[in-house]
Enzyme design. Structure first.
Site, PDB file in Angstrom:
ATOM      1  CG  ASP A  32      -1.695   1.224   1.445  1.00  0.00           C
ATOM      2  OD1 ASP A  32      -2.330   1.682   0.479  1.00  0.00           O
ATOM      3  OD2 ASP A  32      -1.661   1.773   2.557  1.00  0.00           O
ATOM      4  CG  ASP A  34      -1.943   7.673   1.117  1.00  0.00           C
ATOM      5  OD1 ASP A  34      -0.945   8.377   0.895  1.00  0.00           O
ATOM      6  OD2 ASP A  34      -3.011   7.764   0.466  1.00  0.00           O
TER       7      ASP A  34
END
Length: 265
Positions: A32, A34
């Protein structure tokens, strides 16, 4: 079907070493962005220090967050924020603790790991940060919401795709992306022995549910993905198949992978 190395008593690293025509072991590592690769939510980063109108100050309780960010970016464009301003913000978002060390490990062992990124942020910001950090070449593929600058110089954002998953935001289901990617690579005769998933958010829980008992989920400790895995483990023991290795520093992920390479698969 993903399988471990075959052969009697041979460590996985030996397969393909000194053996004509054999391929080295292949692992898929999914990141991922963020609050995983970077230590902030990049959407928050671009509005920090800027006065937003009341209707844009809070994330929508109903409706699409992607559409909300489209409106935020349009407002910033009207305020004169341009490509260089956005690029500077994204480039300066700090990496999460230990992430630089994890990237160094992956660079050293790049022949063993195929690395991809799946994020509900935007392509412009992700590309800017990865290039600034000198790690863009580590990633074979990036899946994120399309973002580009229009003729006015405004940063525009779109949805990644549509889907039927009820757990995920309307613009992106990471499970669908990961499943399709694995199927695509299988058609290209690339079969991964194990899949590793490094994330933090609720939208990382959905794809991690596709992992098998051979795979590993690396949820950031105390973040939504971690809490949701803990909840399903308590309510439905055995429903979440993958091994779970929470992390506070990404050096813990690197250490786990290093130990894996020392052992047999």
């Amino acid at each position: 079907m993903r399988r471990c190395c075959e052969g009697v008593g041979l460590p996985c690293l030996f397969k393909g070493v000194g053996m004509a025509g054999a391929r080295p072991p292949r692992f898929l590592l999914v990141f991922d962005f963020d609050e995983t690769i970077v230590d902030e939510n990049s959407d928050d980063s671009v509005v920090r220090g800027r006065a937003l109108p009341e209707q844009l100050r809070q994330s929508p309780r109903e409706g699409s967050y992607n559409e909300h960010m489209q409106r935020v970016l349009a407002f910033l464009g009207e305020q004169g924020v341009r490509a260089g301003d956005f690029r500077a913000v994204y480039e300066n978002i700090p990496l999460s603790p230990g992430m630089a060390e994890l990237f160094q490990f992956l660079s050293k062992h790049h022949e063993l790991f195929e690395v991809i990124l799946i994020s509900d942020a935007n392509m412009f910001g992700i590309e800017a940060k990865l290039r600034a950090a000198g790690v863009r070449s580590l990633f074979r593929k990036i899946f994120s919401n399309p973002a580009s600058f229009d003729r006015r110089g405004f940063l525009t954002l779109g949805p990644y795709h549509s889907h039927k998953c009820l757990q995920c935001p309307a613009n992106m289901c990471k499970r669908k992306i990961l499943t399709e990617y694995l199927a695509e690579r299988a058609q290209e005769e690339v079969e991964f022995q194990r899949v590793f998933y490094v994330g933090d958010g609720a939208n990382d829980f959905c794809p991690s549910g596709t992992l098998t008992a051979a795979d590993v989920a690396f949820p950031r400790k105390g973040y939504p993905m971690h809490r949701m895995i803990q909840e399903i483990q308590e309510k439905q023991p055995g429903a979440f198949q993958a091994a779970v290795v929470p992390w506070e520093s990404a050096t813990e992920v690197a250490r786990y992978l290093q130990e894996l390479l020392k052992r047999k698969c």
